[in-house]
Design an enzyme around this catalytic site. Structure first.
Site, PDB file in Angstrom:
ATOM      1  N   ASP A   1       0.806  -1.221   0.000  1.00 48.67           N
ATOM      2  CA  ASP A   1       0.000   0.000   0.000  1.00 48.67           C
ATOM      3  C   ASP A   1       0.839   1.271   0.000  1.00 48.67           C
ATOM      4  OD1 ASP A   1      -2.319  -1.566   0.108  1.00 48.67           O
ATOM      5  OD2 ASP A   1      -2.246  -1.647   2.301  1.00 48.67           O
TER       6      ASP A   1
ATOM      7  N   LYS B   1       2.038   2.129  -5.086  1.00 49.88           N
ATOM      8  CA  LYS B   1       2.623   1.553  -6.316  1.00 49.88           C
ATOM      9  C   LYS B   1       1.732   1.817  -7.526  1.00 49.88           C
ATOM     10  CE  LYS B   1       2.517  -2.477  -4.311  1.00 49.88           C
ATOM     11  NZ  LYS B   1       2.150  -2.084  -2.950  1.00 49.88           N
TER      12      LYS B   1
ATOM     13  N   HIS C   1      -4.928  -1.502  -5.642  1.00 54.23           N
ATOM     14  CA  HIS C   1      -4.181  -0.327  -6.093  1.00 54.23           C
ATOM     15  C   HIS C   1      -5.164   0.768  -6.496  1.00 54.23           C
ATOM     16  CE1 HIS C   1      -0.873  -3.419  -7.329  1.00 54.23           C
ATOM     17  NE2 HIS C   1      -1.027  -3.317  -6.038  1.00 54.23           N
TER      18      HIS C   1
ATOM     19  N   THR D   1      -5.884 -11.660   3.641  1.00 51.55           N
ATOM     20  CA  THR D   1      -7.029 -11.020   3.002  1.00 51.55           C
ATOM     21  C   THR D   1      -8.144 -12.045   2.736  1.00 51.55           C
ATOM     22  OG1 THR D   1      -6.063 -11.421   0.825  1.00 51.55           O
ATOM     23  CG2 THR D   1      -5.584  -9.290   1.849  1.00 51.55           C
TER      24      THR D   1
ATOM     25  N   GLN E   1       1.995  -6.010  -3.185  1.00 54.00           N
ATOM     26  CA  GLN E   1       2.443  -6.157  -1.788  1.00 54.00           C
ATOM     27  C   GLN E   1       3.752  -5.389  -1.566  1.00 54.00           C
ATOM     28  OE1 GLN E   1       1.331  -9.493  -3.368  1.00 54.00           O
ATOM     29  NE2 GLN E   1      -0.590  -8.512  -2.838  1.00 54.00           N
TER      30      GLN E   1
ATOM     31  N   ASP F   1       2.676  14.739   1.862  1.00 51.14           N
ATOM     32  CA  ASP F   1       1.665  15.719   2.295  1.00 51.14           C
ATOM     33  C   ASP F   1       1.006  15.329   3.610  1.00 51.14           C
ATOM     34  OD1 ASP F   1       0.758  13.669   0.318  1.00 51.14           O
ATOM     35  OD2 ASP F   1      -1.232  14.339   0.957  1.00 51.14           O
TER      36      ASP F   1
HETATM   37  P1  GDP Z   1      -0.635   0.333  -3.615  1.00 50.00           P
HETATM   38  O1  GDP Z   1      -1.285  -0.920  -3.134  1.00 50.00           O
HETATM   39  O2  GDP Z   1       0.823   0.367  -3.340  1.00 50.00           O
HETATM   40  O3  GDP Z   1      -0.940   0.629  -5.060  1.00 50.00           O
HETATM   41  O4  GDP Z   1      -1.258   1.519  -2.758  1.00 50.00           O
HETATM   42  P2  GDP Z   1      -2.809   1.730  -2.409  1.00 50.00           P
HETATM   43  O5  GDP Z   1      -3.478   2.240  -3.620  1.00 50.00           O
HETATM   44  O6  GDP Z   1      -3.369   0.526  -1.745  1.00 50.00           O
HETATM   45  O7  GDP Z   1      -2.706   2.820  -1.270  1.00 50.00           O
HETATM   46  C1  GDP Z   1      -2.148   4.066  -1.488  1.00 50.00           C
HETATM   47  C2  GDP Z   1      -3.228   5.141  -1.239  1.00 50.00           C
HETATM   48  O8  GDP Z   1      -2.599   6.386  -1.120  1.00 50.00           O
HETATM   49  C3  GDP Z   1      -4.227   5.279  -2.359  1.00 50.00           C
HETATM   50  O9  GDP Z   1      -5.461   5.618  -1.812  1.00 50.00           O
HETATM   51  C4  GDP Z   1      -3.674   6.429  -3.201  1.00 50.00           C
HETATM   52  O10 GDP Z   1      -4.684   7.147  -3.902  1.00 50.00           O
HETATM   53  C5  GDP Z   1      -3.065   7.289  -2.129  1.00 50.00           C
HETATM   54  N1  GDP Z   1      -1.876   8.043  -2.533  1.00 50.00           N
HETATM   55  C6  GDP Z   1      -0.879   7.681  -3.392  1.00 50.00           C
HETATM   56  N2  GDP Z   1       0.094   8.623  -3.410  1.00 50.00           N
HETATM   57  C7  GDP Z   1      -0.302   9.591  -2.549  1.00 50.00           C
HETATM   58  C8  GDP Z   1       0.296  10.819  -2.101  1.00 50.00           C
HETATM   59  O11 GDP Z   1       1.391  11.207  -2.501  1.00 50.00           O
HETATM   60  N3  GDP Z   1      -0.425  11.547  -1.185  1.00 50.00           N
HETATM   61  C9  GDP Z   1      -1.633  11.151  -0.692  1.00 50.00           C
HETATM   62  N4  GDP Z   1      -2.258  11.912   0.203  1.00 50.00           N
HETATM   63  N5  GDP Z   1      -2.211   9.999  -1.100  1.00 50.00           N
HETATM   64  C10 GDP Z   1      -1.555   9.234  -1.998  1.00 50.00           C
HETATM   65  P1  IMO Z   2      -0.936  -4.124  -2.227  1.00 52.98           P
HETATM   66  O1  IMO Z   2      -0.519  -4.676  -3.562  1.00 52.98           O
HETATM   67  C1  IMO Z   2      -0.949  -4.582   2.125  1.00 52.98           C
HETATM   68  C2  IMO Z   2      -1.070  -8.682   3.700  1.00 52.98           C
HETATM   69  C3  IMO Z   2      -2.317  -9.118   4.436  1.00 52.98           C
HETATM   70  C4  IMO Z   2      -1.712 -10.094   5.432  1.00 52.98           C
HETATM   71  C5  IMO Z   2      -0.603 -10.768   4.627  1.00 52.98           C
HETATM   72  C6  IMO Z   2      -0.984 -12.119   4.039  1.00 52.98           C
HETATM   73  O2  IMO Z   2      -2.208  -3.385  -2.250  1.00 52.98           O
HETATM   74  O3  IMO Z   2       0.197  -3.389  -1.603  1.00 52.98           O
HETATM   75  P2  IMO Z   2      -2.536 -12.784   1.961  1.00 52.98           P
HETATM   76  O4  IMO Z   2      -3.994 -12.563   1.730  1.00 52.98           O
HETATM   77  O5  IMO Z   2      -1.647 -12.197   0.944  1.00 52.98           O
HETATM   78  O6  IMO Z   2      -2.215 -14.245   2.253  1.00 52.98           O
HETATM   79  O7  IMO Z   2      -2.242 -12.011   3.360  1.00 52.98           O
HETATM   80  O8  IMO Z   2      -0.293  -9.859   3.577  1.00 52.98           O
HETATM   81  N1  IMO Z   2      -1.294  -8.155   2.342  1.00 52.98           N
HETATM   82  C7  IMO Z   2      -1.211  -6.851   2.007  1.00 52.98           C
HETATM   83  N2  IMO Z   2      -0.997  -5.760   2.781  1.00 52.98           N
HETATM   84  N3  IMO Z   2      -1.076  -4.445   0.789  1.00 52.98           N
HETATM   85  C8  IMO Z   2      -1.262  -5.526   0.003  1.00 52.98           C
HETATM   86  O9  IMO Z   2      -1.247  -5.461  -1.350  1.00 52.98           O
HETATM   87  C9  IMO Z   2      -1.376  -6.797   0.608  1.00 52.98           C
HETATM   88  N4  IMO Z   2      -1.589  -8.056   0.147  1.00 52.98           N
HETATM   89  C10 IMO Z   2      -1.518  -8.869   1.210  1.00 52.98           C
HETATM   90  O10 IMO Z   2      -2.947  -8.041   5.069  1.00 52.98           O
HETATM   91  O11 IMO Z   2      -1.093  -9.405   6.490  1.00 52.98           O
HETATM   92 MG    MG Z   3      -2.841  -1.521  -1.868  1.00 53.66          MG
END
Ligand code: GDP
Ligand code: IMO
Ligand code: MG
Length: 446
Positions: free
Chosen positions: A13, A16, A41, A128, A223, A332
């Site tokens: 999270d 990416k 994502h 998850t 991840q 931010d």
């Molecule tokens: P990923 O799994 O690595 O793709 O990340 P996620 O999408 O699960 O979580 C990142 C969250 O942060 C999302 O809701 C994005 O819209 C948000 N986000 C990404 N870059 C920024 C940033 O620079 N600032 C803020 N405030 N939010 C961001």
């Molecule tokens: P993105 O791509 C954050 C965590 C789960 C749990 C562990 C194992 O959005 O960054 P699983 O279901 O994979 O067997 O769970 O991994 N986990 C993540 N945490 N972002 C993710 O993906 C995750 N995918 C799995 O919360 O702790």
């Molecule tokens: Mg994510």
């Protein structure tokens, strides 16, 4: 040619999806290499959030080649749902390709994931519950069902029977579940097969073709490094390898095809699910940070655990992934928090000091972050587009991180929107940055 790998440098999270979306603009192919729909994502375009679980984050560019590589595990119900949703929103899916060798998440994988967690009780991993672990386990046990098996009813049925046989005991409580009925499961999966057949391809050959014709490939990780099954906080990890090396095995290219490796990290740290988290904040400041950053999971909606940036773990991620560039997102979110802590080492049992990431599980569980305190800033930075316009304290914060881990920062995120990004000089001179228009600005979003 250029091969650019994007990996999470923390616990997932990190943002990416947003970075892949940015780099995808000038890439010829985006290919995901591991994980499944445990990933979530979020990309924000024109104020509208788009959430992807399986489809590569470049799909919003019409006709862009976007592939799901062999290392990904696919729940075809989720995939077809995602495709329907995108089609309904008018997204052009003609560039989608799905590896015939990718493994499929079956209904019994999800049941086993639930059952496994229930059995662990207080010791559960906090998965998850999408069936990821049991699916990768079947892959390793050579009992997996792959995308190519969906195209032949006889083979599919045989393989389902063979895969379910050793699970008879653990599946007994679900014996009457309609999802486990062999006939209807086979029919459902054949239907999914028909619906995705047009996208099924030899994605390894596709990737070679793009690279061999001087194209740019973005390898999209899911991840994060600390969730890696070999190098993360085992057993509190996912069941794949989110590290950069996996971009090769998960797509079919060799290490020489990779030119840049970008680690994505938040300006602080978060983790979903159980497991060690030495810099966790479980006080009011943690609540403030969670709300400021909107730290709730894209996939499960769970509140993410939050903490200070952990440079011990980030330096470890740098080495394990051979990072060439770092993107720091969500800078931010730190605005107005007062002074900021950065974790430079851990303190363990009996006052032991750890400057390097400890390999031993017990040590890791006892480790507590120790910090250097840096000045914070109060200015709104969400509109800043040039690093020189950031408050000095923000620039010092970033410089501290970059110096500590020895990797240049290429991108800085100052908000969720696509244009809320700062390209640094290191970013502009990278292969990924060179592919951008000369002023470093992005093209109009589609
Ligand atoms: P990923 O799994 O690595 O793709 O990340 P996620 O999408 O699960 O979580 C990142 C969250 O942060 C999302 O809701 C994005 O819209 C948000 N986000 C990404 N870059 C920024 C940033 O620079 N600032 C803020 N405030 N939010 C961001
Ligand atoms: P993105 O791509 C954050 C965590 C789960 C749990 C562990 C194992 O959005 O960054 P699983 O279901 O994979 O067997 O769970 O991994 N986990 C993540 N945490 N972002 C993710 O993906 C995750 N995918 C799995 O919360 O702790
Ligand atoms: Mg994510």
């Amino acid at each position: 040619m250029a091969g650019i790998v994007i990996v999470g440098a923390q616990w997932g999270d990190e943002g990416k999806g947003k970075v892949v979306d940015l780099l995808a603009e000038r890439a010829d192919l985006v290919i995901r290499f591991q994980g499944g729909n445990n990933a979530g994502h979020t990309i924000v375009r024109d104020g509208v959030p788009w959430k992807f679980h399986l489809i590569p984050s470049g799909i919003l560019y019409p006709g862009k080649l976007c592939a799901i590589g062999n290392g990904v595990v696919i729940d075809p119900k989720v995939l077809t749902g995602e495709l329907d949703d995108l089609r309904a929103k008018g997204v052009d899916l003609s560039g989608l390709r799905i590896s015939a060798n990718a493994h499929l998440i079956m209904p019994y994988h999800m049941l086993l994931d639930h059952a496994g967690e229930a059995k662990l009780g207080r010791l559960q991993i906090g998965t998850t519950r999408r069936g990821i672990g049991p699916c990768y386990a079947d892959k390793a046990a050579r009992l997996g069902i792959r995308v190519q098996d969906l195209l032949d009813e006889k083979i599919l049925k045989k393989k389902i029977v063979a895969a379910m046989e050793p699970k008879r005991l653990s599946l007994r409580p679900y014996a009457k579940s309609p999802e486990l009925d062999l006939q209807s499961m086979t029919e459902d999966y054949l239907t999914y097969g028909h619906r995705i057949a047009q996208y099924v391809a030899d994605t390894a050959r596709l990737t070679w073709d793009v690279l061999d014709h001087d194209g740019t490939v973005v390898f999209e990780g899911a991840q994060g490094t600390l969730l890696d099954i070999d190098h993360g906080t085992y057993p509190f990890v996912t069941s794949s390898n989110p590290v950069s090396a996996s971009a090769c095995t998960g797509t079919g290219v060799g290490p020489k095809d990779i030119d840049e490796i970008w680690g994505i990290a938040k300006a602080y740290a978060t983790r979903v699910g159980a497991g060690p988290f030495p810099t966790e904040l479980d006080d009011d400041l943690g609540v403030t940070l969670r709300e400021a950053g909107g730290e709730y999971g894209t996939t499960t909606g769970r509140a993410r655990r939050v903490g200070w940036i952990d440079l011990v773990a980030l330096r470890y991620a740098t080495r394990i992934n051979s990072l060439t560039h770092l993107a720091i997102t969500k800078l931010d979110v730190l605005t107005g928090l007062g002074s900021l802590n950065v974790c430079t080492h851990y303190r363990g049992a009996e006052e032991a000091r750890f400057d390097h990431y400890p390999y031993h599980q017990t040590v890791m569980h006892q480790a507590v972050g120790e910090y250097e305190q840096l000045p914070g800033w109060d200015e709104d930075i969400s509109g800043v587009r040039d690093e020189r316009d950031l408050p000095q304290a923000a620039r010092d914060y970033l410089a501290f991180i970059s110096d500590f881990i020895g990797v240049p920062i290429a991108l800085i995120g100052v908000g969720p929107a696509r244009d809320q990004i700062i390209w640094t000089d290191a970013g502009r001179s990278s292969l990924a940055g060179q592919a951008l228009p000369t002023d470093g600005q992005q093209l109009d979003p589609v």
